[in-house]
Design a protein around this motif. Structure first.
Motif, PDB file in Angstrom:
ATOM      1  N   GLY A 120       0.733  -1.105  -0.138  1.00  0.00           N
ATOM      2  CA  GLY A 120      -0.001   0.005   0.062  1.00  0.00           C
ATOM      3  C   GLY A 120       1.040   1.183   0.180  1.00  0.00           C
ATOM      4  O   GLY A 120       0.275   2.326   0.164  1.00  0.00           O
ATOM      5  N   ASN A 121       2.070   1.149  -0.127  1.00  0.00           N
ATOM      6  CA  ASN A 121       2.962   2.258  -0.001  1.00  0.00           C
ATOM      7  C   ASN A 121       3.086   2.960  -1.496  1.00  0.00           C
ATOM      8  O   ASN A 121       2.921   2.085  -2.433  1.00  0.00           O
ATOM      9  CB  ASN A 121       4.420   1.959   0.567  1.00  0.00           C
ATOM     10  CG  ASN A 121       4.574   1.685   2.041  1.00  0.00           C
ATOM     11  OD1 ASN A 121       3.814   2.260   2.788  1.00  0.00           O
ATOM     12  ND2 ASN A 121       5.173   0.825   2.350  1.00  0.00           N
ATOM     13  N   ALA A 122       3.152   4.076  -1.443  1.00  0.00           N
ATOM     14  CA  ALA A 122       3.447   4.814  -2.805  1.00  0.00           C
ATOM     15  C   ALA A 122       4.719   4.883  -3.403  1.00  0.00           C
ATOM     16  O   ALA A 122       5.616   4.780  -2.575  1.00  0.00           O
ATOM     17  CB  ALA A 122       2.894   6.113  -2.688  1.00  0.00           C
ATOM     18  N   ILE A 123       5.001   4.420  -4.472  1.00  0.00           N
ATOM     19  CA  ILE A 123       6.425   4.704  -5.108  1.00  0.00           C
ATOM     20  C   ILE A 123       6.189   5.247  -6.628  1.00  0.00           C
ATOM     21  O   ILE A 123       4.955   5.422  -7.041  1.00  0.00           O
ATOM     22  CB  ILE A 123       6.860   3.235  -5.297  1.00  0.00           C
ATOM     23  CG1 ILE A 123       6.008   2.416  -6.254  1.00  0.00           C
ATOM     24  CG2 ILE A 123       7.379   2.523  -4.039  1.00  0.00           C
ATOM     25  CD1 ILE A 123       6.728   0.980  -6.736  1.00  0.00           C
ATOM     26  N   GLU A 124       7.277   5.930  -7.095  1.00  0.00           N
ATOM     27  CA  GLU A 124       7.050   6.589  -8.108  1.00  0.00           C
ATOM     28  C   GLU A 124       8.108   5.953  -9.305  1.00  0.00           C
ATOM     29  O   GLU A 124       9.384   5.603  -8.949  1.00  0.00           O
ATOM     30  CB  GLU A 124       7.912   8.066  -8.263  1.00  0.00           C
ATOM     31  CG  GLU A 124       7.721   8.993  -9.351  1.00  0.00           C
ATOM     32  CD  GLU A 124       8.073  10.362  -9.158  1.00  0.00           C
ATOM     33  OE1 GLU A 124       7.176  11.041  -8.934  1.00  0.00           O
ATOM     34  OE2 GLU A 124       9.179  10.565  -9.310  1.00  0.00           O
ATOM     35  N   ILE A 125       7.904   5.578 -10.316  1.00  0.00           N
ATOM     36  CA  ILE A 125       8.419   5.081 -11.546  1.00  0.00           C
ATOM     37  C   ILE A 125       8.599   6.089 -12.380  1.00  0.00           C
ATOM     38  O   ILE A 125       7.654   6.744 -12.904  1.00  0.00           O
ATOM     39  CB  ILE A 125       7.755   3.948 -12.284  1.00  0.00           C
ATOM     40  CG1 ILE A 125       7.072   2.992 -10.938  1.00  0.00           C
ATOM     41  CG2 ILE A 125       8.597   3.372 -13.103  1.00  0.00           C
ATOM     42  CD1 ILE A 125       6.124   1.857 -11.402  1.00  0.00           C
ATOM     43  N   ASP A 126       9.790   6.501 -12.847  1.00  0.00           N
ATOM     44  CA  ASP A 126      10.352   7.566 -13.795  1.00  0.00           C
ATOM     45  C   ASP A 126      10.871   6.763 -15.144  1.00  0.00           C
ATOM     46  O   ASP A 126      12.011   6.264 -14.889  1.00  0.00           O
ATOM     47  CB  ASP A 126      11.184   8.362 -13.255  1.00  0.00           C
ATOM     48  CG  ASP A 126      11.606   9.757 -13.724  1.00  0.00           C
ATOM     49  OD1 ASP A 126      11.159   9.914 -14.864  1.00  0.00           O
ATOM     50  OD2 ASP A 126      12.331  10.569 -13.187  1.00  0.00           O
ATOM     51  N   GLY A 127      10.442   7.217 -16.086  1.00  0.00           N
ATOM     52  CA  GLY A 127      10.823   6.642 -17.489  1.00  0.00           C
ATOM     53  C   GLY A 127      11.261   7.926 -18.332  1.00  0.00           C
ATOM     54  O   GLY A 127      11.190   7.817 -19.369  1.00  0.00           O
ATOM     55  N   ALA A 128      11.448   9.279 -17.531  1.00  0.00           N
ATOM     56  CA  ALA A 128      11.407  10.292 -18.322  1.00  0.00           C
ATOM     57  C   ALA A 128      12.823  10.412 -18.960  1.00  0.00           C
ATOM     58  O   ALA A 128      12.627  11.511 -20.040  1.00  0.00           O
ATOM     59  CB  ALA A 128      11.018  11.630 -17.562  1.00  0.00           C
ATOM     60  N   THR A 129      14.006   9.732 -18.566  1.00  0.00           N
ATOM     61  CA  THR A 129      15.162  10.146 -19.095  1.00  0.00           C
ATOM     62  C   THR A 129      15.638   9.082 -19.756  1.00  0.00           C
ATOM     63  O   THR A 129      15.832   7.903 -19.557  1.00  0.00           O
ATOM     64  CB  THR A 129      16.087  10.101 -17.818  1.00  0.00           C
ATOM     65  OG1 THR A 129      15.514  11.144 -16.725  1.00  0.00           O
ATOM     66  CG2 THR A 129      17.626  10.661 -18.193  1.00  0.00           C
ATOM     67  N   ALA A 130      15.379   9.189 -21.267  1.00  0.00           N
ATOM     68  CA  ALA A 130      15.764   8.342 -22.373  1.00  0.00           C
ATOM     69  C   ALA A 130      15.470   6.896 -21.898  1.00  0.00           C
ATOM     70  O   ALA A 130      14.416   6.204 -21.817  1.00  0.00           O
ATOM     71  CB  ALA A 130      17.302   8.392 -22.424  1.00  0.00           C
ATOM     72  N   ASN A 131      16.592   6.000 -21.766  1.00  0.00           N
ATOM     73  CA  ASN A 131      16.473   4.616 -21.420  1.00  0.00           C
ATOM     74  C   ASN A 131      16.578   4.234 -20.163  1.00  0.00           C
ATOM     75  O   ASN A 131      16.767   3.248 -19.719  1.00  0.00           O
ATOM     76  CB  ASN A 131      17.394   3.743 -22.496  1.00  0.00           C
ATOM     77  CG  ASN A 131      16.550   3.310 -23.490  1.00  0.00           C
ATOM     78  OD1 ASN A 131      15.397   3.184 -23.882  1.00  0.00           O
ATOM     79  ND2 ASN A 131      17.340   3.153 -24.734  1.00  0.00           N
ATOM     80  N   GLN A 132      16.650   5.179 -19.123  1.00  0.00           N
ATOM     81  CA  GLN A 132      17.166   5.171 -17.676  1.00  0.00           C
ATOM     82  C   GLN A 132      16.067   5.133 -17.280  1.00  0.00           C
ATOM     83  O   GLN A 132      15.096   6.089 -17.145  1.00  0.00           O
ATOM     84  CB  GLN A 132      18.029   5.928 -17.495  1.00  0.00           C
ATOM     85  CG  GLN A 132      18.273   5.889 -16.134  1.00  0.00           C
ATOM     86  CD  GLN A 132      19.329   6.959 -15.457  1.00  0.00           C
ATOM     87  OE1 GLN A 132      19.797   7.685 -16.302  1.00  0.00           O
ATOM     88  NE2 GLN A 132      19.871   6.844 -14.378  1.00  0.00           N
ATOM     89  N   PHE A 133      15.361   4.090 -16.385  1.00  0.00           N
ATOM     90  CA  PHE A 133      14.274   3.913 -15.774  1.00  0.00           C
ATOM     91  C   PHE A 133      14.502   3.927 -14.128  1.00  0.00           C
ATOM     92  O   PHE A 133      15.328   3.158 -13.910  1.00  0.00           O
ATOM     93  CB  PHE A 133      13.233   2.792 -15.978  1.00  0.00           C
ATOM     94  CG  PHE A 133      12.903   2.807 -17.280  1.00  0.00           C
ATOM     95  CD1 PHE A 133      11.401   3.452 -17.369  1.00  0.00           C
ATOM     96  CD2 PHE A 133      13.451   2.411 -18.543  1.00  0.00           C
ATOM     97  CE1 PHE A 133      10.945   3.345 -19.014  1.00  0.00           C
ATOM     98  CE2 PHE A 133      12.778   2.377 -19.743  1.00  0.00           C
ATOM     99  CZ  PHE A 133      11.782   3.194 -19.901  1.00  0.00           C
ATOM    100  N   THR A 134      13.921   4.548 -13.313  1.00  0.00           N
ATOM    101  CA  THR A 134      14.148   4.362 -11.818  1.00  0.00           C
ATOM    102  C   THR A 134      12.887   4.341 -11.117  1.00  0.00           C
ATOM    103  O   THR A 134      11.762   4.689 -11.767  1.00  0.00           O
ATOM    104  CB  THR A 134      14.667   5.813 -11.431  1.00  0.00           C
ATOM    105  OG1 THR A 134      13.904   6.881 -11.693  1.00  0.00           O
ATOM    106  CG2 THR A 134      16.048   5.900 -11.949  1.00  0.00           C
TER     107      THR A 134
END
Length: 164
Positions: A120-134
């Motif tokens: 139930g914890n919130a996480i953020e997936i970031d794919g805004a930087t080219a091929n680097q996903f965090t």
């Protein structure tokens, strides 16, 4: 006419064999166990009693920390989590690395997505930087490792839940 019947039967046989083969794809637990990069993760899944959940029905996406990610935790953390009296804490930690559904990284390309883990914890997936996903502060170092009941993405960090 006989050739058409034989050709049709052969095509049907190939479809049935192909379908049977596809249904034998490894589940999330089997895929992680066979990979070789997730030995610590699999050990912790076993200690937490979650192996059956990763073998079962329902689709999940696992942000599986690599062995190096677990090794980077503060000294003694993994050993402490594996002690039977800390099983509840271990379960929460592992479930914090799992989200519902089967997600490919392409779903997160060119943007940021907030989602909730199995805890139930919130996480953020970031794919805004080219091929680097965090994912929060961890980077996806291997993408789209398929399993019959979900997807695994290898992380260079452990998604530690916030303290309550």
């Amino acid at each position: 006419m006989m050739w058409k019947t034989i050709a049709g039967a052969t095509a049907l046989s190939l479809m049935v064999v192909g379908t049977a083969h596809a249904s034998q794809a490894p589940n999330l637990y089997e895929r992680a166990n066979a990979d070789g990069s997730f030995k610590a993760f699999v050990t912790e899944v076993n200690a937490a009693g979650l192996s059956d959940a990763l073998k079962g029905a329902g689709e999940w996406t696992i942000f599986a920390p690599t062995d190096e990610a677990f090794a980077a935790l503060p000294n003694g953390t993994v050993e402490r989590l594996l002690e039977p009296e800390n099983k509840d804490e271990l379960v929460i930690l592992l479930k914090n690395n799992i989200i519902p559904g089967k997600s490919f990284v392409s779903q997160w390309a060119n943007g940021k997505v907030a989602t909730q883990t199995k805890t139930g914890n919130a996480i953020e997936i970031d794919g805004a930087t080219a091929n680097q996903f965090t994912v929060d502060d961890a980077q996806i170092v291997r993408k789209n490792i398929p399993a019959a009941n979900g997807m695994i993405h290898a992380l260079d960090g452990v998604l530690v839940p916030p303290e309550s």
